[in-house]
Motif scaffolding. Structure first.
Motif, PDB file in Angstrom:
ATOM      1  N   UNK A 182      45.082  34.885  38.564  1.00  0.00           N
ATOM      2  CA  UNK A 182      45.031  35.639  38.634  1.00  0.00           C
ATOM      3  C   UNK A 182      44.823  36.162  40.050  1.00  0.00           C
ATOM      4  N   UNK A 183      43.930  35.478  40.333  1.00  0.00           N
ATOM      5  CA  UNK A 183      43.414  35.625  41.714  1.00  0.00           C
ATOM      6  C   UNK A 183      44.538  35.333  42.687  1.00  0.00           C
ATOM      7  N   UNK A 184      45.671  34.817  42.537  1.00  0.00           N
ATOM      8  CA  UNK A 184      46.952  35.415  43.957  1.00  0.00           C
ATOM      9  C   UNK A 184      47.113  37.284  43.654  1.00  0.00           C
ATOM     10  N   UNK A 185      47.200  37.141  42.940  1.00  0.00           N
ATOM     11  CA  UNK A 185      47.728  39.355  42.482  1.00  0.00           C
ATOM     12  C   UNK A 185      46.475  40.021  43.666  1.00  0.00           C
ATOM     13  N   UNK A 186      47.468  41.288  43.656  1.00  0.00           N
ATOM     14  CA  UNK A 186      47.057  42.142  44.385  1.00  0.00           C
ATOM     15  C   UNK A 186      45.773  42.980  43.325  1.00  0.00           C
ATOM     16  N   UNK A 187      44.978  43.381  43.845  1.00  0.00           N
ATOM     17  CA  UNK A 187      43.577  44.297  42.627  1.00  0.00           C
ATOM     18  C   UNK A 187      44.384  45.078  41.171  1.00  0.00           C
ATOM     19  N   UNK A 188      45.283  45.803  41.908  1.00  0.00           N
ATOM     20  CA  UNK A 188      45.839  46.642  40.961  1.00  0.00           C
ATOM     21  C   UNK A 188      46.534  45.798  39.815  1.00  0.00           C
ATOM     22  N   UNK A 189      47.641  45.185  40.059  1.00  0.00           N
ATOM     23  CA  UNK A 189      48.051  43.327  39.371  1.00  0.00           C
ATOM     24  C   UNK A 189      47.302  43.312  38.375  1.00  0.00           C
ATOM     25  N   UNK A 190      45.557  42.693  38.992  1.00  0.00           N
ATOM     26  CA  UNK A 190      44.884  42.292  38.374  1.00  0.00           C
ATOM     27  C   UNK A 190      44.476  43.008  37.252  1.00  0.00           C
ATOM     28  N   UNK A 191      44.573  43.925  37.379  1.00  0.00           N
ATOM     29  CA  UNK A 191      43.705  45.218  36.376  1.00  0.00           C
ATOM     30  C   UNK A 191      44.805  45.636  35.338  1.00  0.00           C
ATOM     31  N   UNK A 192      46.394  45.761  35.955  1.00  0.00           N
ATOM     32  CA  UNK A 192      47.037  45.447  35.098  1.00  0.00           C
ATOM     33  C   UNK A 192      47.157  44.489  33.665  1.00  0.00           C
ATOM     34  N   UNK A 193      47.056  43.358  34.527  1.00  0.00           N
ATOM     35  CA  UNK A 193      47.254  42.484  33.757  1.00  0.00           C
ATOM     36  C   UNK A 193      46.537  42.030  32.626  1.00  0.00           C
ATOM     37  N   UNK A 194      44.720  42.284  33.510  1.00  0.00           N
ATOM     38  CA  UNK A 194      43.751  41.805  32.370  1.00  0.00           C
ATOM     39  C   UNK A 194      43.782  42.916  31.153  1.00  0.00           C
ATOM     40  N   UNK A 195      43.897  44.331  31.569  1.00  0.00           N
ATOM     41  CA  UNK A 195      44.029  45.415  30.648  1.00  0.00           C
ATOM     42  C   UNK A 195      44.951  45.589  29.798  1.00  0.00           C
ATOM     43  N   UNK A 196      45.898  44.531  29.591  1.00  0.00           N
ATOM     44  CA  UNK A 196      46.819  44.170  28.529  1.00  0.00           C
ATOM     45  C   UNK A 196      45.672  43.828  27.111  1.00  0.00           C
ATOM     46  N   UNK A 197      45.139  43.092  27.944  1.00  0.00           N
ATOM     47  CA  UNK A 197      44.079  42.449  26.505  1.00  0.00           C
ATOM     48  C   UNK A 197      43.452  42.853  25.421  1.00  0.00           C
ATOM     49  N   UNK A 198      43.382  42.779  24.629  1.00  0.00           N
ATOM     50  CA  UNK A 198      42.747  43.641  23.839  1.00  0.00           C
ATOM     51  C   UNK A 198      41.330  44.005  23.865  1.00  0.00           C
ATOM     52  N   UNK A 199      39.982  45.140  24.303  1.00  0.00           N
ATOM     53  CA  UNK A 199      39.306  45.476  24.966  1.00  0.00           C
ATOM     54  C   UNK A 199      38.502  45.008  25.948  1.00  0.00           C
ATOM     55  N   UNK A 200      39.982  44.754  26.797  1.00  0.00           N
ATOM     56  CA  UNK A 200      39.570  44.707  27.923  1.00  0.00           C
ATOM     57  C   UNK A 200      39.926  46.031  28.954  1.00  0.00           C
ATOM     58  N   UNK A 201      39.098  46.809  29.403  1.00  0.00           N
ATOM     59  CA  UNK A 201      39.566  48.325  29.793  1.00  0.00           C
ATOM     60  C   UNK A 201      39.361  48.213  31.006  1.00  0.00           C
ATOM     61  N   UNK A 202      39.147  49.314  31.689  1.00  0.00           N
ATOM     62  CA  UNK A 202      39.335  49.588  32.929  1.00  0.00           C
ATOM     63  C   UNK A 202      37.829  49.227  33.783  1.00  0.00           C
ATOM     64  N   UNK A 203      36.642  49.242  32.749  1.00  0.00           N
ATOM     65  CA  UNK A 203      35.228  48.927  33.810  1.00  0.00           C
ATOM     66  C   UNK A 203      35.472  47.395  33.884  1.00  0.00           C
ATOM     67  N   UNK A 204      36.138  46.962  32.182  1.00  0.00           N
ATOM     68  CA  UNK A 204      35.941  45.396  32.710  1.00  0.00           C
ATOM     69  C   UNK A 204      36.466  44.822  33.450  1.00  0.00           C
ATOM     70  N   UNK A 205      38.409  45.262  33.808  1.00  0.00           N
ATOM     71  CA  UNK A 205      39.075  44.969  34.808  1.00  0.00           C
ATOM     72  C   UNK A 205      37.981  45.052  36.390  1.00  0.00           C
ATOM     73  N   UNK A 206      37.537  46.449  36.087  1.00  0.00           N
ATOM     74  CA  UNK A 206      36.799  46.387  37.541  1.00  0.00           C
ATOM     75  C   UNK A 206      35.349  44.929  37.689  1.00  0.00           C
TER      76      UNK A 206
END
Length: 271
Positions: A182-206
DNA sequence: TACCAGGTAAAAA
DNA sequence: TTTTTACATGGT
């Protein structure tokens, strides 16, 4: 016993404050003699010395982990705070936001802290660390992903996780998502990848962007404590909404992450 | 004793 | 589409 330089300015006490004020952290364990953390299976002790820290024992990987842990990658010298915040940044000079060195550790910690107080979350997380982690001397290594993957939901609910959080942690451990990539992705792409996982919303991704990847523009507007802190410095007497907090973000460009951390620290430690 | 605390997903409207 | 509810624990 070896010296590790930390970029200046740097204040060890302020930087490690979060490892004390919410109760003990069994993985990054504070004691009057310094910070204890397991790196590569070995316990490392970190204490303050002029210009940086003394690390025992120190090797290349340990140096990298300790620097990350102490927020060494933030460009504090180049931080130009908003005029309202500037006096606090001066008062708290040398504070570097402490980072979670490992992505799995960051995400499990954040899931644990969802909705409940940080102190309550700390108690639950310490039981998780005792149950699935490996103790070196005083500190524990954070539980390995594959050790958690084979746990049952009941193993986690017994410790104090809600049924939902137990599922989030297990699905994260078992997911095929490469967390290091994930470290190689843009901020927006990291958030998009993480929030696909259950229980990971915007707060956790931020917070992952802010406290693991040290992204300068991370701005966790869903965070209640941050909303209180922003409201205290920039509000009109009431608590700003999430959208209002989001709209203030560009004012701090490109220092949203440092601004958030200084606002939170200043609110916890009034002058 | 209640109430709230550094959210999220699912149900209900 | 927007609003409401369940969730679990620890501190005050």
């Amino acid at each position: 016993m070896a010296f590790l330089a930390v970029p200046q300015p740097f204040d060890f006490e302020l930087t490690t404050e979060r490892f004390r004020v919410f109760g003990p952290d069994f993985v990054t364990l504070w004691s009057p003699g310094g910070l204890h953390r397991v790196v590569g299976g070995r316990e490392v002790r970190v204490k303050a010395v002029p210009g940086g820290v003394d690390v025992d024992p120190l090797d290349e990987e340990t140096g990298r982990v300790v620097l990350k842990l102490l927020g060494g990658e933030f460009d504090l010298a180049g931080f130009e705070p908003d005029p309202v915040l500037a006096p606090e940044v001066a008062r708290l000079r040398g504070f570097r936001p402490a980072l979670a060195p490992e992505p799995f550790e960051m995400l499990v910690g954040a899931i644990t802290a969802q909705q409940i107080s940080v102190k309550a979350a700390r108690a639950v997380l310490n039981r998780f660390i005792e149950r699935f982690g490996v103790r070196a001397e005083r500190a524990y290594a954070f539980p390995a992903r594959d050790a958690v993957a084979v746990a049952s939901p009941e193993d986690l609910t017994t410790i104090g996780f809600s049924r939902s959080k137990a599922r989030y942690v297990l699905e994260l451990a078992r997911s095929d998502q490469d967390l290091d990539a994930l470290s190689s992705l843009s901020d927006d792409d990291v958030k998009a990848e993480l929030t696909r996982l259950p229980g990971i919303g915007e707060w956790t991704a931020d917070w992952f962007l802010a406290r693991h990847l040290a992204r300068p523009r991370a701005w966790p507007v869903g965070d209640l404590a941050l909303r209180y802190a922003v409201s205290a410095f920039y509000g009109d007497g009431r608590v700003l909404t999430i959208d209002e907090t989001r709209e203030l973000g560009p004012r701090f460009e490109p220092f949203q992450n440092l601004t958030a951390h200084y606002l939170l620290l200043a609110s916890r430690n009034p002058g």
